[in-house]
Design an enzyme around this catalytic site. Structure first.
Site, mmCIF file in Angstrom:
data_model
loop_
_atom_site.group_PDB
_atom_site.id
_atom_site.type_symbol
_atom_site.label_atom_id
_atom_site.label_comp_id
_atom_site.label_asym_id
_atom_site.label_seq_id
_atom_site.Cartn_x
_atom_site.Cartn_y
_atom_site.Cartn_z
ATOM 1 N N ASN D 110 15.939 23.849 -35.160
ATOM 2 C CA ASN D 110 14.993 23.280 -34.183
ATOM 3 C C ASN D 110 15.654 22.216 -33.556
ATOM 4 O O ASN D 110 15.325 21.936 -32.465
ATOM 5 C CB ASN D 110 14.030 22.523 -35.345
ATOM 6 C CG ASN D 110 12.883 23.396 -35.979
ATOM 7 O OD1 ASN D 110 13.131 24.661 -35.452
ATOM 8 N ND2 ASN D 110 12.393 23.125 -37.064
ATOM 9 N N THR D 155 -5.515 15.380 12.619
ATOM 10 C CA THR D 155 -6.107 15.188 11.343
ATOM 11 C C THR D 155 -7.363 15.982 11.331
ATOM 12 O O THR D 155 -7.832 16.560 12.279
ATOM 13 C CB THR D 155 -6.973 13.793 11.393
ATOM 14 O OG1 THR D 155 -7.551 13.689 12.517
ATOM 15 C CG2 THR D 155 -5.704 12.615 11.405
ATOM 16 N N HIS D 156 -7.779 16.534 9.993
ATOM 17 C CA HIS D 156 -8.953 17.628 9.978
ATOM 18 C C HIS D 156 -8.250 18.847 10.705
ATOM 19 O O HIS D 156 -9.175 19.762 11.347
ATOM 20 C CB HIS D 156 -10.226 17.121 10.624
ATOM 21 C CG HIS D 156 -10.591 15.983 9.743
ATOM 22 N ND1 HIS D 156 -11.268 15.950 8.947
ATOM 23 C CD2 HIS D 156 -10.652 14.528 10.108
ATOM 24 C CE1 HIS D 156 -11.852 14.832 8.289
ATOM 25 N NE2 HIS D 156 -11.248 13.832 9.070
ATOM 26 N N SER D 278 6.772 44.352 10.261
ATOM 27 C CA SER D 278 5.738 44.918 10.025
ATOM 28 C C SER D 278 6.263 46.502 9.982
ATOM 29 O O SER D 278 6.753 47.026 10.716
ATOM 30 C CB SER D 278 4.705 44.868 10.710
ATOM 31 O OG SER D 278 3.790 45.943 10.904
ATOM 32 N N LYS D 284 5.832 42.673 15.429
ATOM 33 C CA LYS D 284 5.979 41.316 14.664
ATOM 34 C C LYS D 284 7.086 40.626 14.031
ATOM 35 O O LYS D 284 8.175 41.243 13.745
ATOM 36 C CB LYS D 284 5.006 41.912 13.204
ATOM 37 C CG LYS D 284 3.611 42.211 13.388
ATOM 38 C CD LYS D 284 2.667 41.201 13.783
ATOM 39 C CE LYS D 284 2.418 40.060 12.976
ATOM 40 N NZ LYS D 284 2.122 40.389 11.533
ATOM 41 N N ASN D 286 7.726 37.868 11.256
ATOM 42 C CA ASN D 286 6.803 36.854 10.260
ATOM 43 C C ASN D 286 7.555 36.217 9.500
ATOM 44 O O ASN D 286 8.505 36.427 9.265
ATOM 45 C CB ASN D 286 6.280 38.008 9.074
ATOM 46 C CG ASN D 286 5.372 39.054 9.783
ATOM 47 O OD1 ASN D 286 4.493 38.780 10.777
ATOM 48 N ND2 ASN D 286 5.577 40.435 9.636
ATOM 49 N N GLU D 291 5.229 31.702 4.001
ATOM 50 C CA GLU D 291 4.190 32.036 3.082
ATOM 51 C C GLU D 291 4.509 32.205 1.729
ATOM 52 O O GLU D 291 3.578 31.724 0.921
ATOM 53 C CB GLU D 291 3.661 33.664 3.807
ATOM 54 C CG GLU D 291 3.379 33.653 4.939
ATOM 55 C CD GLU D 291 2.899 35.077 5.598
ATOM 56 O OE1 GLU D 291 2.006 35.653 5.295
ATOM 57 O OE2 GLU D 291 3.985 35.619 5.852
ATOM 58 N N TYR D 318 7.626 21.737 -35.978
ATOM 59 C CA TYR D 318 7.718 22.950 -35.288
ATOM 60 C C TYR D 318 6.579 23.970 -35.234
ATOM 61 O O TYR D 318 6.169 24.356 -36.495
ATOM 62 C CB TYR D 318 9.020 23.625 -35.358
ATOM 63 C CG TYR D 318 9.523 24.839 -34.722
ATOM 64 C CD1 TYR D 318 9.642 24.662 -33.303
ATOM 65 C CD2 TYR D 318 9.217 26.152 -35.129
ATOM 66 C CE1 TYR D 318 9.999 25.710 -32.537
ATOM 67 C CE2 TYR D 318 9.385 27.357 -34.359
ATOM 68 C CZ TYR D 318 9.822 27.102 -32.988
ATOM 69 O OH TYR D 318 10.071 28.136 -32.101
ATOM 70 N N GLN D 323 8.102 28.205 -28.190
ATOM 71 C CA GLN D 323 9.034 29.001 -27.679
ATOM 72 C C GLN D 323 8.296 29.511 -26.198
ATOM 73 O O GLN D 323 9.100 29.612 -25.238
ATOM 74 C CB GLN D 323 9.023 30.412 -28.163
ATOM 75 C CG GLN D 323 10.137 31.523 -27.597
ATOM 76 C CD GLN D 323 10.261 32.620 -28.697
ATOM 77 O OE1 GLN D 323 10.884 32.249 -29.742
ATOM 78 N NE2 GLN D 323 9.867 33.885 -28.067
ATOM 79 N N LYS D 326 9.716 27.588 -23.049
ATOM 80 C CA LYS D 326 10.978 27.657 -22.459
ATOM 81 C C LYS D 326 11.080 28.535 -21.273
ATOM 82 O O LYS D 326 11.630 27.819 -20.226
ATOM 83 C CB LYS D 326 11.822 28.395 -23.605
ATOM 84 C CG LYS D 326 13.386 28.274 -23.421
ATOM 85 C CD LYS D 326 13.969 29.501 -24.131
ATOM 86 C CE LYS D 326 14.180 29.208 -25.541
ATOM 87 N NZ LYS D 326 15.069 30.178 -26.251
#
Lengths: 450, 450, 450, 450
Positions: D110, D155-156, D278, D284, D286, D291, D318, D323, D326
């Site tokens: 422990n 904004t927004h 793609s 494409k 990307n 993402e 304990y 475990q 971890k």
């Protein structure tokens, strides 16, 4: 009024406040359900001989009074009432004496709460299904109205291939329509009667659990008495899980709507009654409700986590921890109902801007189409792909609407099957409304003699 | 081998590592599904005239090879392969030239991935249902074997009323049995074919989506092409949600088992092959697997949060973010299968300690029974409750088994209805196994000529 | 009153309800903070020449009125007020005309909200620290009072080695004491002034951001104007994260307390004023507040998830989504304060049952001690371990208190160092109280002339 | 090799697999930490007289061997090894006999695990801080390079006011710089030595806990032995919480980058080595890694939820549940390090497109500026706001760069204070690197004689 378990020693005020919290606000929504459950239980007790016919009718009358007071906003609870179940029992005892004191025979607050939450869940799931199908219907109508308006289809947030407003809106209509599958599984899980399981260990009396289940309109009795109690939170979690899926769909629609109404995209406009402004920038028109919708999906996931997190590792039998599933469960229901109404309204107020949409259908989004033309001429796709990729700048202009029409396979822009989708959504909506009406009639009938 | 979209400029190594991660480990579980999906697609292309009959049979042969190599552990992917779908297409191109280059006609990796995940989901949901019903069966058998062994029933972790080992174990059998409702809703959501939706915008070729759906054993075509892509993660989330409910049930059982095997309770013992020891305290026998089971419910909820959190606010169309739903989805499936097996085994190794159980049925747990006796003698319950409460120390001894038998209403200790429960569990288990076999046969038949 | 951005078109009622929600309930807690922030800003505007001295003093007077009305419960907001910031500006405009209309010069609601939340965060973090140290002090005192009472130490929920009530309670005192490290990091993050960042893009006026930061008692100016806005939610999340750690400690204590007060353990009793009863079982004494405490840790983690989940992937600049971080943040603060008070009270009402505790110290918990004796006699530990393991049943009796005393190394039962712990806790508590008083005085002084 | 607690009865294979899982993969990262901890402990045992000088030097030699084998990739664990701690003890026993068997005196797995995780946490927190400051430095340099390039501030998600690339990038540099406050609080929490707490109940030997704390470079001893064990997961959670804040900042940057590289915005381009393509659309490009970055913030929050969810309601001492903290802890560290490197690289590869940026600075973003001009002319702000709002279409053209320069207050576009920010970041980075080097030297010195 006193608590059911009152032993003369008052509960510490801080502890009482911690334990009751805002539970009463939520309990206020359970008054009707508890009245129905209590009435069915009282009828059963009369058949068992615990109550006589006169007592039963007195109880029926007083429970009708409770409903009337509640409807008039005059059946308010205070922290000293502990909860709605105590409040109603206390009301009966106060007005009826012995008949009131008998009603708790062969039940516990544990199964009483379970019954109330199940009735609430069933009603609310139907209400959500109705709102869901209404919203799906609005989306399908929007899709039909603007079916052939071209718009770029995106992958990785980059223009990818030609798509249409009909495809875009139809996708959401079908998504919401699918969500009803999950609502119905949650309904089925909640559609079993826990009444008679008492504190989770049954009672040494020959009670008739099937009778009360039938009277309350449950599809079946939840058999094992301990399972009935252990399932506290399980049905609620199933509801919140289904609603979480709905909110994910709505958050995607919100994000699309926010993007498509920016100056940069300009694909949609929305009526002024839907937008808010800025305290400092006089030109601003903000779709705040769609930003909130996006955020609310996270709120719903947190409610899901809360409802379920509380359940982890609880030992068998009732634990007070369960109380913490009630608030997120009922908040989730309110949130879903409100959100569906807001999205329904928002979609009704969107206006596609055809010129901006068409202008955004720039030549490169036809690259894959061009590769398919080469395929038609016998070039293997992977070679056609490379060939087109090497000559991106020379792609010839293409008529967008014509191209949309040429995609004729199932579910493509030229074959979205919207009329059938609209018809099915309308049918299912009508059926859900009917089911809800039937359920409410069934419950109200309990307050009449059987 | 090269990436499908390779344009000659190598991808930065750090970026490649970040993007591929341990995705290939997971993709390794999708080889079979991709082979079936590719074969159905190739057949459809032949009917469309894109492939000729000879090319189709070459592809069929090479896909059979892929399955054989995979079965022998020799179809290993490397980061340069990007994913299982690329690897398989590259294998066909390498061995077949033009025929291989044609197979990607009218599909995209987007719908290819969707198909593979749906087939995986359907198979795994059936496997989970089988494991679930096996575990429910073990619990019901345990309940039947020890049906009338008295044990205290708890509420608030305090001794409450008399219960039985049969009630305790039966409660879990019924809980797991109910979970299949949620598994089935998830199955229905996944049982629709996305194939032909391509990159989410369909293709300008008259492909036959119904044909491939039928060949792959899907109940229906998922209509709207954009919805097909937008539903990435939705079916997966529904699976993880259902599995989360299963894990909650198992965590409750784990907590009970841990409590009941402490020195303080001593209700159950377990065989030595199930326990672990301490590095420092030679006497210790730890039910570590039940502690882990309790923790694993939290792990599952985190997987649920991850799967769904990633979906919030993603705009329409494919986004790479979706890749992060694959790992928690597949981890969740493995976790549920393993957990059900561990609990099944654990329950088989529990031994009720009847003496300790009986000794724990101390007089106060009959207080409610005593109140009911007074009710039988005409005392209103609430008065009986107060009367018994005031004389707790004078409760007379009661025969526990006799008392268990006297609870005869539906679902109570004397009427648990275990034989029927066992029979239903067995039937449903057989039916799930049959369904899984049928599904596998259907898939394998795709590799033969139609 | 009208909204700051009102353009003559009323906002749809459903949208308004969706957007305001119960935000006003939360805003009610921010009245004081907004008054302080507004006053500091007004002073700065006067130094800049935007306000003249008379206008400034008028504003000061009216803001004092707002505080007085608020203290009397008469400054209530309605949905039409939109938020507390609008309400206060409207109040000034209504009573002062032009002077009121000038106060929004060079600020935005965005930085106004940020300031109010920071002031709230700083005050509440100090209040939590005070409650935390009080609770730690109660635990340390409990540890000192029962320092040498033997109790089994557990691992894996199984009796492991000898421990003591002093060790048990001291462990929690130290845990809570450590939590202040996290509270202080959250404090430091919140201790920077966003005022003057306006809508996140600054203003074309030579405002003095250092002046307002000093007036409001901030340690420093948060420099980059966009970072100020982007950090909305970040400081709040840091607070909720710190509080989550506190709740985890309390949930552990709750679980221990629930176990140790069962019939099976019987280690502690608790006074009757702390417990609740059952509606059906007259004998029950439930520690419902500790069950809730256990559940509330899950509630807090859901608040943490909500606060942070909302922030994922928000683009730069203000987004309305941020509003959804306010509620979980302020709920988290209230929950932590209430929980610490409840645990403080609970610990004060616990009574160790020495006989039961001693009886539970059964011989096998000395197995490791016995192995150490053999080590003392020269046997390698791993051999001693095996030797003792083989003869568990022959372990000789050991005097528990003597054995506790013999563990003399740092932090062991014979050397818990409680007096110093108590002194340090007391010192830190006094220092936190002093800091809070100084902060409040500083703020109140803003309403006097500088 | 055998398990430390082996009693002759083999553990069931399914249980063993469930319990070990992929724990060994994670343990492989703890070899060095366990070697250092074991060595410090052995030295202390020699001072205590349990080991003699020769035995100590033999142990030192063998532990050096373990490090060398590990560095060569030849110290691999198998499930039968149970964990890294057993593996190392077994190695010593195998090669040294009695000296190896003595090393577990006065410690438990422990506290051994606790020590290893603390050392790991300290090292990794410094590594993260170095990566964080490097990334902040890159952002600050980017800000300086493009300081005066105009860009709309949002904004927004709607264009709001004029901003600059310098402001945008500088905001992220400051955000990351602030995150180090949270990393440091986590460091302080982990910087206390649990060694000597054994199984949580200390040992009846006069061990010197201060000595081992000093040898391992801990700032202090974690006093109460039970608290040491109860804090398992607490320090880990604090790390994951701090890393979660980092990931939130990175996800915001990812979302901005994704938006700003769309066709619609076109503000930034990125070098081809960073993008993917793609399988179906040859045109494409990307930004898949951005993402993923957005999604990974959700992954991190799920890791946070998992780490903390597991801890709720665990009783003292304990429990194997720990475990499960971890894996998420160590995954979180890896994820943060990798993410910071990816963002660092991404920012280095961004190219602002000045023409597109300037073109997006459309007249309405100067509306607030125009209102401020009227304020300068004596119009109260609220009136100026309304006046400008009514004449939005008539806003005169404004020179963007000139306007940026005119915002001269602290933190505004004309006064970002970048040189000082860059200098501070560089200083802090150097200091973190120094601290890490010192820590490593200190640890390596343990393998030499003291």
């Amino acid at each position: 009024m006193s608590k059911l378990w009152d032993k003369g020693q008052p509960l510490n005020a801080l502890i009482e406040q911690f334990e009751v919290g805002d539970d009463l606000v939520y309990d206020n929504q359970l008054v009707e359900a508890d009245v129905y459950g209590s009435m069915a239980h009282a009828e059963m007790l009369e058949r068992l001989g615990v109550l006589n016919a006169a007592e039963l009718e007195e109880i029926r009358g007083r429970l009708q009074e409770v409903l009337a007071l509640h409807a008039a906003g005059e059946f308010r609870m205070t922290p000293a009432d502990e909860d709605v179940h105590t409040k109603i029992e206390n009301y009966l005892v106060e007005h009826l004496g012995d008949a009131g004191k008998k009603i708790h025979t062969a039940r516990s607050r544990n199964d009483q709460v379970l019954v109330a939450l199940r009735l609430y869940a069933k009603q609310k799931l139907l209400e959500v299904e109705i709102a869901l199908l209404s919203c799906a219907g609005t989306l399908a109508a929007f899709a039909a109205e603007h079916e052939m308006v071209p718009m770029p289809g995106y992958t990785h947030m980059q223009r990818a291939m030609l798509s249409s407003v009909g495809t875009w809106a139809g996708a959401y209509a079908e998504a919401l329509f699918d969500d009803r599958l999950l609502l119905r599984a949650a309904y089925e899980l909640n559609d079993q009667s826990p009444l008679g399981s008492a504190a989770a260990y049954g009672v040494p009396l020959p009670i008739d659990r099937q009778y009360v289940a039938d009277r309350l309109g449950f599809a079946r009795v939840q058999n094992n008495v301990l399972y009935a109690q252990n399932s506290r939170g399980k049905g609620e979690a199933a509801v919140v899980q289904a609603l979480s899926q709905v909110m994910l769909d709505l958050s995607k629609l919100a994000q699309d709507t926010l993007l498509f109404t920016t100056a940069e995209y300009g694909f949609f406009t929305i009526s002024d009654a839907m937008v808010t402004g800025s305290s400092i920038m006089p030109q601003k028109k903000n779709l705040s409700m769609m930003e909130l919708m996006r955020a609310k999906a996270n709120v719903m996931l947190a409610l899901q986590q809360q409802t379920m997190g509380v359940l982890v590792g609880l030992p068998s039998g009732y634990n007070k921890d369960y109380q913490e599933t009630k608030r997120p469960f009922m908040d989730a229901v309110d949130l879903a109902l409100q959100s569906l109404a807001v999205v329904d309204l928002t979609v009704s107020n969107l206006q596609p801007q055809e010129e901006r949409l068409l202008a955004a259908c720039t030549p490169e989004i036809y690259a894959a189409d061009r590769a398919y033309e080469l395929v038609g001429a016998g070039v293997p796709f992977r070679d056609a792909y490379r060939q087109v990729g090497a000559g991106l700048s020379e792609l010839p202009p293409i008529d967008a609407r014509e191209s949309l029409r040429r995609r004729t396979h199932l579910g493509a822009s030229g074959n979205l099957n919207l009329p059938q989708l609209q018809a099915t959504i309308a049918d299912e909506g009508a059926s859900a409304r009917q089911k809800l009406e039937a359920l409410k009639s069934h419950w109200q009938s309990i307050l009449s003699k059987p």
